[in-house]
Scaffold this motif. Structure first.
Motif, PDB file in Angstrom:
ATOM      1  N   CYS A   1       0.426  -1.271  -0.277  1.00 17.16           N
ATOM      2  CA  CYS A   1      -0.349  -0.142   0.158  1.00 17.16           C
ATOM      3  C   CYS A   1       0.885   0.747  -0.323  1.00 17.16           C
ATOM      4  CB  CYS A   1      -0.581   0.290   1.287  1.00 17.16           C
ATOM      5  SG  CYS A   1      -2.079  -1.297   1.354  1.00 17.16           S
ATOM      6  N   LYS A   2       2.623   1.406   0.494  1.00 11.51           N
ATOM      7  CA  LYS A   2       2.595   2.704   0.372  1.00 11.51           C
ATOM      8  C   LYS A   2       3.495   2.689  -0.241  1.00 11.51           C
ATOM      9  CE  LYS A   2       3.282   3.233   5.711  1.00 11.51           C
ATOM     10  NZ  LYS A   2       4.463   3.000   7.341  1.00 11.51           N
ATOM     11  N   GLY A   3       4.103   1.207  -1.118  1.00 15.80           N
ATOM     12  CA  GLY A   3       4.825   0.730  -2.102  1.00 15.80           C
ATOM     13  C   GLY A   3       3.888   2.266  -3.498  1.00 15.80           C
ATOM     14  N   ILE A   4       2.722   1.573  -3.527  1.00 14.54           N
ATOM     15  CA  ILE A   4       2.071   2.295  -4.038  1.00 14.54           C
ATOM     16  C   ILE A   4       1.500   4.035  -4.023  1.00 14.54           C
ATOM     17  CG2 ILE A   4      -0.078   1.347  -3.968  1.00 14.54           C
ATOM     18  CD1 ILE A   4       1.025   1.052  -7.643  1.00 14.54           C
ATOM     19  N   ARG A   5       1.210   4.398  -3.092  1.00 22.00           N
ATOM     20  CA  ARG A   5       0.917   5.243  -2.591  1.00 22.00           C
ATOM     21  C   ARG A   5       1.988   6.157  -3.044  1.00 22.00           C
ATOM     22  NH1 ARG A   5      -3.798   7.730  -1.870  1.00 22.00           N
ATOM     23  NH2 ARG A   5      -4.978   6.901  -0.265  1.00 22.00           N
ATOM     24  N   ALA A   6       3.334   6.100  -2.992  1.00 20.48           N
ATOM     25  CA  ALA A   6       4.433   6.654  -3.204  1.00 20.48           C
ATOM     26  C   ALA A   6       4.826   6.449  -4.124  1.00 20.48           C
ATOM     27  CB  ALA A   6       5.718   5.655  -2.818  1.00 20.48           C
ATOM     28  N   LEU A   7       4.695   5.486  -5.531  1.00 24.34           N
ATOM     29  CA  LEU A   7       4.428   5.965  -7.131  1.00 24.34           C
ATOM     30  C   LEU A   7       3.069   7.164  -7.077  1.00 24.34           C
ATOM     31  CD1 LEU A   7       4.729   2.186  -7.631  1.00 24.34           C
ATOM     32  CD2 LEU A   7       6.278   4.170  -8.156  1.00 24.34           C
ATOM     33  N   PHE A   8       2.066   7.226  -6.590  1.00 22.76           N
ATOM     34  CA  PHE A   8       0.838   7.734  -7.124  1.00 22.76           C
ATOM     35  C   PHE A   8       0.898   9.443  -7.036  1.00 22.76           C
ATOM     36  CE2 PHE A   8      -2.296   4.859  -6.283  1.00 22.76           C
ATOM     37  CZ  PHE A   8      -2.400   4.272  -8.096  1.00 22.76           C
ATOM     38  N   ALA A   9       2.078   9.392  -5.407  1.00 23.63           N
ATOM     39  CA  ALA A   9       2.528  10.618  -5.834  1.00 23.63           C
ATOM     40  C   ALA A   9       3.462  11.417  -5.789  1.00 23.63           C
ATOM     41  CB  ALA A   9       2.580  11.138  -3.795  1.00 23.63           C
ATOM     42  N   HIS A  10       3.845  10.351  -7.684  1.00 24.13           N
ATOM     43  CA  HIS A  10       5.574  11.102  -7.419  1.00 24.13           C
ATOM     44  C   HIS A  10       5.115  10.468  -8.774  1.00 24.13           C
ATOM     45  CE1 HIS A  10       6.566  10.981  -2.791  1.00 24.13           C
ATOM     46  NE2 HIS A  10       7.742  12.012  -4.137  1.00 24.13           N
ATOM     47  N   PRO A  11       4.427  11.093  -9.495  1.00 22.21           N
ATOM     48  CA  PRO A  11       4.405  11.025 -11.264  1.00 22.21           C
ATOM     49  C   PRO A  11       5.516  10.766 -11.720  1.00 22.21           C
ATOM     50  CG  PRO A  11       3.847  12.659 -10.629  1.00 22.21           C
ATOM     51  CD  PRO A  11       3.865  12.262  -9.549  1.00 22.21           C
ATOM     52  N   ALA A  12       6.455  11.148 -11.802  1.00 23.07           N
ATOM     53  CA  ALA A  12       7.725  11.769 -12.879  1.00 23.07           C
ATOM     54  C   ALA A  12       8.128  10.028 -12.618  1.00 23.07           C
ATOM     55  CB  ALA A  12       8.401  12.590 -13.254  1.00 23.07           C
ATOM     56  N   GLN A  13       8.621   9.214 -11.171  1.00 19.45           N
ATOM     57  CA  GLN A  13       8.700   7.684 -10.913  1.00 19.45           C
ATOM     58  C   GLN A  13       8.439   7.280 -11.269  1.00 19.45           C
ATOM     59  OE1 GLN A  13      12.270   8.107  -8.909  1.00 19.45           O
ATOM     60  NE2 GLN A  13      12.324   9.449  -9.582  1.00 19.45           N
ATOM     61  N   PHE A  14       6.905   7.369 -11.098  1.00 19.74           N
ATOM     62  CA  PHE A  14       6.355   6.209 -11.457  1.00 19.74           C
ATOM     63  C   PHE A  14       5.808   6.148 -13.293  1.00 19.74           C
ATOM     64  CE2 PHE A  14       1.438   5.179 -10.982  1.00 19.74           C
ATOM     65  CZ  PHE A  14       1.748   3.637 -10.914  1.00 19.74           C
ATOM     66  N   ALA A  15       6.329   7.559 -13.696  1.00 18.35           N
ATOM     67  CA  ALA A  15       6.245   6.629 -15.100  1.00 18.35           C
ATOM     68  C   ALA A  15       7.624   6.334 -15.605  1.00 18.35           C
ATOM     69  CB  ALA A  15       6.650   8.695 -16.392  1.00 18.35           C
ATOM     70  N   LEU A  16       8.889   6.746 -14.846  1.00 25.59           N
ATOM     71  CA  LEU A  16       9.977   6.203 -15.161  1.00 25.59           C
ATOM     72  C   LEU A  16      10.165   5.239 -14.899  1.00 25.59           C
ATOM     73  CD1 LEU A  16      13.353   6.248 -16.097  1.00 25.59           C
ATOM     74  CD2 LEU A  16      13.191   6.587 -13.008  1.00 25.59           C
ATOM     75  N   LEU A  17       9.306   4.199 -13.813  1.00 24.83           N
ATOM     76  CA  LEU A  17       9.165   2.833 -13.865  1.00 24.83           C
ATOM     77  C   LEU A  17       8.169   2.306 -14.291  1.00 24.83           C
ATOM     78  CD1 LEU A  17       9.787   0.406 -12.054  1.00 24.83           C
ATOM     79  CD2 LEU A  17       7.764   1.103 -10.020  1.00 24.83           C
ATOM     80  N   ARG A  18       7.337   2.703 -15.147  1.00 26.64           N
ATOM     81  CA  ARG A  18       6.681   1.872 -16.150  1.00 26.64           C
ATOM     82  C   ARG A  18       7.734   1.711 -17.321  1.00 26.64           C
ATOM     83  NH1 ARG A  18       2.203   5.585 -15.069  1.00 26.64           N
ATOM     84  NH2 ARG A  18       0.486   4.282 -13.741  1.00 26.64           N
ATOM     85  N   SER A  19       8.678   2.806 -17.946  1.00 25.26           N
ATOM     86  CA  SER A  19       9.100   3.098 -18.638  1.00 25.26           C
ATOM     87  C   SER A  19      10.305   1.186 -18.807  1.00 25.26           C
ATOM     88  CB  SER A  19      10.425   3.777 -19.230  1.00 25.26           C
ATOM     89  OG  SER A  19      11.267   4.388 -18.268  1.00 25.26           O
ATOM     90  N   ASP A  20      10.507   0.782 -17.522  1.00 24.58           N
ATOM     91  CA  ASP A  20      11.869   0.063 -18.012  1.00 24.58           C
ATOM     92  C   ASP A  20      11.553  -0.996 -16.440  1.00 24.58           C
ATOM     93  OD1 ASP A  20      13.607  -1.564 -17.872  1.00 24.58           O
ATOM     94  OD2 ASP A  20      15.283  -0.213 -17.677  1.00 24.58           O
ATOM     95  N   LEU A  21      10.422  -1.602 -16.737  1.00 31.81           N
ATOM     96  CA  LEU A  21      10.047  -2.667 -14.697  1.00 31.81           C
ATOM     97  C   LEU A  21      10.775  -3.461 -14.780  1.00 31.81           C
ATOM     98  CD1 LEU A  21       5.931  -2.826 -15.920  1.00 31.81           C
ATOM     99  CD2 LEU A  21       7.169  -2.024 -13.428  1.00 31.81           C
ATOM    100  N   ASP A  22      11.977  -4.357 -16.180  1.00 29.57           N
ATOM    101  CA  ASP A  22      12.363  -5.208 -15.307  1.00 29.57           C
ATOM    102  C   ASP A  22      13.653  -4.411 -15.176  1.00 29.57           C
ATOM    103  OD1 ASP A  22      10.888  -7.120 -16.434  1.00 29.57           O
ATOM    104  OD2 ASP A  22      11.852  -7.458 -18.587  1.00 29.57           O
TER     105      ASP A  22
END
Length: 405
Positions: free
Chosen positions: A251-272
């Protein structure tokens, strides 16, 4: 030294229940140890800062053995009850008892056993997401749909809980790990103890391939094995230590991603390539367990110029340690590439002899859950206001995370 006045954390920061980090930072700026007052009037000694927390976690004068040393505790209405069944486990013991129990546990809770769970965790995650994504309105509560049932399934399969018993086990687990009241917790434990005792007896006669069966039958080189109460206690430890903490991690991990959209987008761009670093940053940025389980000082303990007296009940703020600028550059910044820059060493899983035995399993669950969730829900977003929260110095988190995709 004179007795320090106890600090009311809510008076220090009225938003402490929602966000404790500013209050911790204020205290850390004043020193590593503070006498604090809990919501029920209890008195604790709070340790903040990375260096002081690491030192406190390894200080043998700060005991986790409440059965032997709980009578020393001051500042509490009453010491925790530790004389009942299910309390003879590693988390409530010091060396040499802790050393013996951990040695027996690690003979079976091996990296190979954890790695072997990966395909099943992937299968369960996929199945839960199949159900979640079938919702016509493309909305769900991530706690109920994924985080909680995944963790419950993993615990039950580790212990070898039969499918037909899992609903009852889930009810006991809820009340023991996050009780609605002390009476409800006692009632749940009163039902869970005979069930687990019967389960242990059944597995002694007909072992399965689960961890509990393995622990029942493991014997070390000297012929030592866990007693009946130690086996029961190990089952409770797996239930308690992994229940809220792993759900909180997700829960806290997904909240952190929602609160930091640039980091969320970065992770989506290179999940592996980035998932490992993202998991470690989630753990550092907002620790699943806010403070380590309480310790009691068996003799005066000097920490950073302050002395915790005999009987002082000590809380070690793992969450603050991992936001300490003396250890991490820009610690309030969420940066999933932090480990690539060489910034490692968070203590979200503790430090020293009580370092979390389940850390490799929690990390693996995190990698599988976040990678699969983001692969299958590329448009995942928060849906509405923050839900009901769990507030407390030990565990702080959310009971609901509404999402849409």
């Amino acid at each position: 030294m004179p007795d320090l006045p106890a600090v009311d954390l809510l008076a220090l920061d009225p938003d402490f229940d929602a966000d404790p980090y500013p209050a911790y930072a204020k205290l850390r700026a004043q020193g590593p140890v503070h006498h604090i007052r809990g919501g029920g009037g209890e008195r604790f000694w709070l340790v903040v800062g990375h260096e002081a927390c690491r030192a406190a976690l390894t200080d043998p004068r700060l005991s986790r053995d409440w059965r032997r040393n709980g009578h020393l505790a001051t500042g509490l209405a009453a010491p925790p009850a530790t004389d009942g069944p299910g309390t003879a486990h590693m988390l409530l013991s010091d060396p040499p008892d802790h050393t013996r129990l951990r040695r027996l546990a690690t003979r079976e809770f091996t990296s190979r056993r954890v790695a072997a769970l990966a395909p099943r965790i992937q299968e369960v995650t996929d199945g839960l997401l199949d159900v979640m994504l079938a919702a016509e309105d493309r909305r769900a509560d991530l706690v109920d749909a994924l985080a909680y049932p995944l963790r419950m399934t993993v615990i039950c399969e580790l212990l070898g809980i039969p499918d037909l018993d899992r609903e009852a086990f889930r009810g006991w687990s809820d009340e023991i790990a996050a009780p609605a009241s002390a009476a409800a917790a006692r009632a749940a434990q009163a039902e869970a103890v005979p069930y687990l005792n019967a389960l242990i007896a059944a597995k002694r006669e007909a072992p399965g391939d689960d961890l509990l069966s393995a622990l029942i039958h493991t014997v070390d080189e000297g012929g030592d094995r866990m007693s009946e109460d130690e086996l029961l206690s190990m089952a409770f430890l797996l239930l308690l230590a992994g229940h809220e903490s792993t759900v909180n991690f997700i829960c806290k991990g997904i909240r952190a991603l929602f609160a930091h959209p640039a980091q969320f987008a970065l992770l989506r761009s290179d999940l592996d390539g980035l998932i490992d670093g993202a998991v470690e940053e989630m753990l550092r940025y907002d620790a699943p367990v806010e403070t380590a389980p309480p310790r009691v000082a068996t003799e005066p303990v000097e920490i950073g110029g302050s002395v915790v007296p005999v009987g002082g009940v000590v809380l070690i703020a793992l969450a603050d340690a991992d936001r300490d600028p003396a250890r991490f550059a820009w610690p309030t910044r969420f940066d999933i590439r932090r480990t690539e820059a060489g910034e490692r060493g968070h203590i979200a899983f503790g430090h020293g002899v009580h370092f979390c035995l389940g850390a490799p399993l929690a990390r693996m669950e995190g990698r599988i859950v976040f990678r699969t969730l983001l692969q299958r829900c590329p448009e995942l977003a928060l849906d509405g206001a923050q839900g009901e929260r769990i507030s407390g110095l030990l565990v702080r988190g959310e009971r609901k995370i509404p999402v849409r995709w």
